[in-house]
Design an enzyme around this catalytic site. Structure first.
Site, PDB file in Angstrom:
ATOM      1  N   GLU A   1       0.517  -1.174   0.131  1.00 34.95           N
ATOM      2  CA  GLU A   1      -0.086  -0.005  -0.029  1.00 34.95           C
ATOM      3  C   GLU A   1       0.979   1.189  -0.121  1.00 34.95           C
ATOM      4  O   GLU A   1       1.819   1.259   0.598  1.00 34.95           O
ATOM      5  CB  GLU A   1      -0.963  -0.070   1.142  1.00 34.95           C
ATOM      6  CG  GLU A   1      -0.418  -0.342   2.396  1.00 34.95           C
ATOM      7  CD  GLU A   1      -1.643  -0.435   3.647  1.00 34.95           C
ATOM      8  OE1 GLU A   1      -2.153  -1.422   3.971  1.00 34.95           O
ATOM      9  OE2 GLU A   1      -2.121   0.723   3.759  1.00 34.95           O
TER      10      GLU A   1
ATOM     11  N   CYS B   1       3.745   8.544   0.596  1.00 29.67           N
ATOM     12  CA  CYS B   1       4.170   7.604   1.548  1.00 29.67           C
ATOM     13  C   CYS B   1       4.221   6.207   0.873  1.00 29.67           C
ATOM     14  O   CYS B   1       3.141   5.640   0.417  1.00 29.67           O
ATOM     15  CB  CYS B   1       3.421   7.555   2.703  1.00 29.67           C
ATOM     16  SG  CYS B   1       3.912   6.327   3.956  1.00 29.67           S
TER      17      CYS B   1
ATOM     18  N   CYS C   1       6.631  -7.089   7.175  1.00 29.39           N
ATOM     19  CA  CYS C   1       7.793  -6.638   7.662  1.00 29.39           C
ATOM     20  C   CYS C   1       8.243  -7.630   8.844  1.00 29.39           C
ATOM     21  O   CYS C   1       7.121  -8.282   9.470  1.00 29.39           O
ATOM     22  CB  CYS C   1       7.323  -5.299   8.413  1.00 29.39           C
ATOM     23  SG  CYS C   1       8.567  -4.452   9.377  1.00 29.39           S
TER      24      CYS C   1
ATOM     25  N   CYS D   1       6.913  -4.373  15.720  1.00 34.04           N
ATOM     26  CA  CYS D   1       6.477  -3.375  16.702  1.00 34.04           C
ATOM     27  C   CYS D   1       4.962  -3.887  17.079  1.00 34.04           C
ATOM     28  O   CYS D   1       4.325  -4.506  16.392  1.00 34.04           O
ATOM     29  CB  CYS D   1       6.686  -2.106  16.101  1.00 34.04           C
ATOM     30  SG  CYS D   1       8.247  -1.636  15.452  1.00 34.04           S
TER      31      CYS D   1
ATOM     32  N   CYS E   1       1.891  -2.198  15.360  1.00 41.21           N
ATOM     33  CA  CYS E   1       1.794  -1.861  14.011  1.00 41.21           C
ATOM     34  C   CYS E   1       1.133  -3.220  13.396  1.00 41.21           C
ATOM     35  O   CYS E   1       1.407  -4.243  13.654  1.00 41.21           O
ATOM     36  CB  CYS E   1       3.305  -1.822  13.634  1.00 41.21           C
ATOM     37  SG  CYS E   1       3.306  -1.401  11.695  1.00 41.21           S
TER      38      CYS E   1
ATOM     39  N   GLY F   1       7.053  -1.935   6.155  1.00 40.12           N
ATOM     40  CA  GLY F   1       8.454  -2.412   5.827  1.00 40.12           C
ATOM     41  C   GLY F   1       9.285  -1.515   6.568  1.00 40.12           C
ATOM     42  O   GLY F   1       9.263  -0.585   6.897  1.00 40.12           O
TER      43      GLY F   1
ATOM     44  N   SER G   1      11.930   6.888   7.515  1.00 45.54           N
ATOM     45  CA  SER G   1      11.445   6.176   8.734  1.00 45.54           C
ATOM     46  C   SER G   1      12.098   5.013   9.070  1.00 45.54           C
ATOM     47  O   SER G   1      11.966   4.165   8.275  1.00 45.54           O
ATOM     48  CB  SER G   1      10.076   6.380   8.836  1.00 45.54           C
ATOM     49  OG  SER G   1       9.476   6.045  10.278  1.00 45.54           O
TER      50      SER G   1
ATOM     51  N   SER H   1      11.732   6.410  14.741  1.00 45.04           N
ATOM     52  CA  SER H   1      10.570   5.715  15.552  1.00 45.04           C
ATOM     53  C   SER H   1      11.088   5.391  16.989  1.00 45.04           C
ATOM     54  O   SER H   1      11.582   4.571  17.225  1.00 45.04           O
ATOM     55  CB  SER H   1       9.884   4.510  14.937  1.00 45.04           C
ATOM     56  OG  SER H   1       9.488   4.983  13.565  1.00 45.04           O
TER      57      SER H   1
ATOM     58  N   HIS I   1       9.062   6.197  20.160  1.00 45.16           N
ATOM     59  CA  HIS I   1       8.001   5.861  20.910  1.00 45.16           C
ATOM     60  C   HIS I   1       7.978   5.302  22.344  1.00 45.16           C
ATOM     61  O   HIS I   1       7.037   4.705  23.128  1.00 45.16           O
ATOM     62  CB  HIS I   1       7.484   4.440  20.218  1.00 45.16           C
ATOM     63  CG  HIS I   1       7.184   4.585  18.802  1.00 45.16           C
ATOM     64  ND1 HIS I   1       6.685   5.695  18.355  1.00 45.16           N
ATOM     65  CD2 HIS I   1       7.273   3.880  17.637  1.00 45.16           C
ATOM     66  CE1 HIS I   1       6.694   5.728  16.834  1.00 45.16           C
ATOM     67  NE2 HIS I   1       7.016   4.286  16.596  1.00 45.16           N
TER      68      HIS I   1
ATOM     69  N   ASN J   1      -2.610   4.759  16.479  1.00 47.07           N
ATOM     70  CA  ASN J   1      -3.913   4.471  15.507  1.00 47.07           C
ATOM     71  C   ASN J   1      -4.315   3.000  15.990  1.00 47.07           C
ATOM     72  O   ASN J   1      -3.499   1.976  15.852  1.00 47.07           O
ATOM     73  CB  ASN J   1      -3.317   4.195  14.077  1.00 47.07           C
ATOM     74  CG  ASN J   1      -4.269   4.910  13.296  1.00 47.07           C
ATOM     75  OD1 ASN J   1      -5.594   4.735  13.432  1.00 47.07           O
ATOM     76  ND2 ASN J   1      -3.673   5.850  12.226  1.00 47.07           N
TER      77      ASN J   1
ATOM     78  N   CYS K   1      -0.833   2.076   9.249  1.00 46.14           N
ATOM     79  CA  CYS K   1      -0.089   1.637   8.173  1.00 46.14           C
ATOM     80  C   CYS K   1      -0.583   0.035   8.315  1.00 46.14           C
ATOM     81  O   CYS K   1      -0.624  -0.551   9.349  1.00 46.14           O
ATOM     82  CB  CYS K   1       1.127   1.911   8.047  1.00 46.14           C
ATOM     83  SG  CYS K   1       2.217   1.903   9.305  1.00 46.14           S
TER      84      CYS K   1
HETATM   85  N1  SAH Z   1       9.761   0.535   9.553  1.00 46.37           N
HETATM   86  C1  SAH Z   1       9.847   1.966   9.632  1.00 46.37           C
HETATM   87  C2  SAH Z   1       8.827   2.648   8.849  1.00 46.37           C
HETATM   88  C3  SAH Z   1       7.229   2.234   8.439  1.00 46.37           C
HETATM   89  S1  SAH Z   1       6.230   2.443   9.981  1.00 46.37           S
HETATM   90  C4  SAH Z   1       9.578   2.314  10.999  1.00 46.37           C
HETATM   91  O1  SAH Z   1       9.487   1.886  11.952  1.00 46.37           O
HETATM   92  O2  SAH Z   1       9.924   3.728  11.305  1.00 46.37           O
HETATM   93  C5  SAH Z   1       6.078   4.447   9.892  1.00 46.37           C
HETATM   94  C6  SAH Z   1       5.625   4.802  11.307  1.00 46.37           C
HETATM   95  O3  SAH Z   1       4.228   4.611  11.839  1.00 46.37           O
HETATM   96  C7  SAH Z   1       6.772   4.420  12.494  1.00 46.37           C
HETATM   97  O4  SAH Z   1       6.709   5.520  13.186  1.00 46.37           O
HETATM   98  C8  SAH Z   1       5.710   3.375  13.091  1.00 46.37           C
HETATM   99  O5  SAH Z   1       6.143   3.098  14.459  1.00 46.37           O
HETATM  100  C9  SAH Z   1       4.456   4.117  13.029  1.00 46.37           C
HETATM  101  N2  SAH Z   1       3.224   3.272  13.418  1.00 46.37           N
HETATM  102  C10 SAH Z   1       2.908   2.030  12.924  1.00 46.37           C
HETATM  103  N3  SAH Z   1       1.727   1.436  13.403  1.00 46.37           N
HETATM  104  C11 SAH Z   1       1.359   2.634  13.960  1.00 46.37           C
HETATM  105  C12 SAH Z   1       0.114   2.834  14.679  1.00 46.37           C
HETATM  106  N4  SAH Z   1      -0.927   1.569  14.758  1.00 46.37           N
HETATM  107  N5  SAH Z   1      -0.210   3.865  15.409  1.00 46.37           N
HETATM  108  C13 SAH Z   1       0.585   4.885  15.140  1.00 46.37           C
HETATM  109  N6  SAH Z   1       2.067   4.562  14.460  1.00 46.37           N
HETATM  110  C14 SAH Z   1       2.025   3.849  14.061  1.00 46.37           C
END
Ligand code: SAH
Length: 343
Positions: free
Chosen positions: A92, A105, A112, A116, A119, A159, A191, A214, A216, A290, A333
């Site tokens: 996507e 984006c 992936c 996390c 995610c 990814g 990112s 990232s 968090h 999210n 995402c």
């Molecule tokens: N793998 C990379 C890029 C993809 S994720 C990374 O980890 O940065 C892009 C961003 O969206 C990252 O900051 C990730 O932690 C965040 N993300 C993923 N799922 C999410 C969610 N459910 N709510 C908020 N941010 C989220």
């Protein structure tokens, strides 16, 4: 063997043509068909002889993604695309319209393996890396679909780009090449969840792209709970690598911090965060998490988000609360892809 022609930079394309017994300079003719005009087949290359077209058809594949679905937000013009790759895998990509231009984006992998906890993209694990051509074509298809130029690119879809380092790097070089889309590196943001050795490697590449990290969490313990990659790279190592990236490139670091209700959103978390990144030329992007159906995490209420922001600002840190785009279409995402796979 079939050559993946869209993943070759202009120099490699010249070498490839040479290996087919053609003149190297033909690359100058063919490259823009692929990377500026975004043709969907070799027959559209009108100034190429039929003989050469046939040779290309015999010896290469042309990566063109198929648009399976597009969801359009009625709130802000955001468009979310689901594309099929030639082997049937899905990725996507999202178009966001801002006053300063069109931003896309893109995904860097199908699935992936970073795991996390909050995610959706990681739920089915990693399927495979995307090629440079597959990353580029997400942007090409969207640009063709809307008939407008894309000016900004963020690698923040499904990814981990630094887990697909070589393809990612080539993609950046081709995307910012003045014989291609010629997108300014300053308008590109990558990112990463924090693969330390590859952040350091990227710092050496002499690029002008923005690094978004990232984070968090503001302590090693909490980060480990949310992000398995933290078991491999300790939080201070990650911050040091960001500092190194800034030192080498002069580019201000963005820290992404997804606020998860009751998990990382307290005043104490904010103070620890301020201490952790103190002195670094950076910017913090707060994103209320999210909610993903398969996970129990919830967004903090708006006041908690504001308090967190105010607390950081007390320490002189630049903070923004990420505007949620396309709230009326599958938000987080990986959700659109996941829904499609689950059907
Ligand atoms: N793998 C990379 C890029 C993809 S994720 C990374 O980890 O940065 C892009 C961003 O969206 C990252 O900051 C990730 O932690 C965040 N993300 C993923 N799922 C999410 C969610 N459910 N709510 C908020 N941010 C989220």
């Amino acid at each position: 063997m079939s050559e993946d022609i869209k993943s070759l930079n202009q120099k490699e394309l010249g070498d490839f043509l040479h290996s087919l017994g053609e003149k190297t300079f033909r690359a100058k003719q063919i490259y823009p068909w692929l990377h500026v005009k975004h043709v969907e087949n070799f027959d559209e290359m009108t100034d190429i002889s039929n003989k050469l077209k046939e040779k290309l058809k015999e010896n290469c594949v042309l990566t063109v993604l198929s648009q399976m679905q597009v969801q359009c937000s009625r709130l802000d013009g955001t468009r979310k695309y689901l594309f099929a790759l030639s082997d049937g895998n899905m990725v996507e990509s999202v178009l966001m319209r801002y006053k300063h231009g069109n931003s896309v984006c893109i995904s860097s992998q199908a699935g992936c393996r970073m795991g996390c906890r909050f995610c959706a993209s990681t739920l089915g694990g990693l399927v495979r890396n995307l090629t440079p051509g597959e990353m580029l074509d997400q942007i090409y298809r969207i640009q063709k679909d809307i008939g407008e130029r894309v000016s900004h690119v963020v690698i923040m879809g499904t990814g981990e780009p630094l887990d697909n380092y070589d393809n990612f790097l080539k993609f950046i070089q081709m995307l910012s090449d003045d014989n291609g889309l010629n997108i300014s590196q300053r308008n590109i943001t990558v990112s990463t969840c924090g693969i330390v050795p590859n952040i350091r490697r990227l710092a050496e590449e002499k690029l002008q792209i923005t690094l978004a990290l990232s984070l968090h969490a503001s302590s090693q313990e909490k980060r480990q709970e949310l992000m398995p990659v933290a078991n491999k790279y300790e939080i201070h190592q990650v911050i040091d690598a960001c500092e190194y990236y800034f030192k080498k490139t002069g580019r201000r670091i963005t820290f992404e911090y997804s606020l998860v209700g009751g998990v990382n959103d307290s005043k104490e978390d904010a103070c620890l965060l301020a201490g952790l990144i103190r002195g670094l030329n950076c910017h913090v992007n707060l994103i209320p998490v999210n909610p993903v159906r398969e996970r129990e995490y919830v967004q903090p209420n708006h006041q908690v988000v504001l308090n967190f922001k105010n607390e950081l600002e007390k320490y002189g840190i630049n903070v923004t609360i990420r505007r949620e785009m396309g709230r009326d279409i599958d938000g987080a995402c990986g959700q659109l892809r996941k829904r499609f796979i689950d059907l």
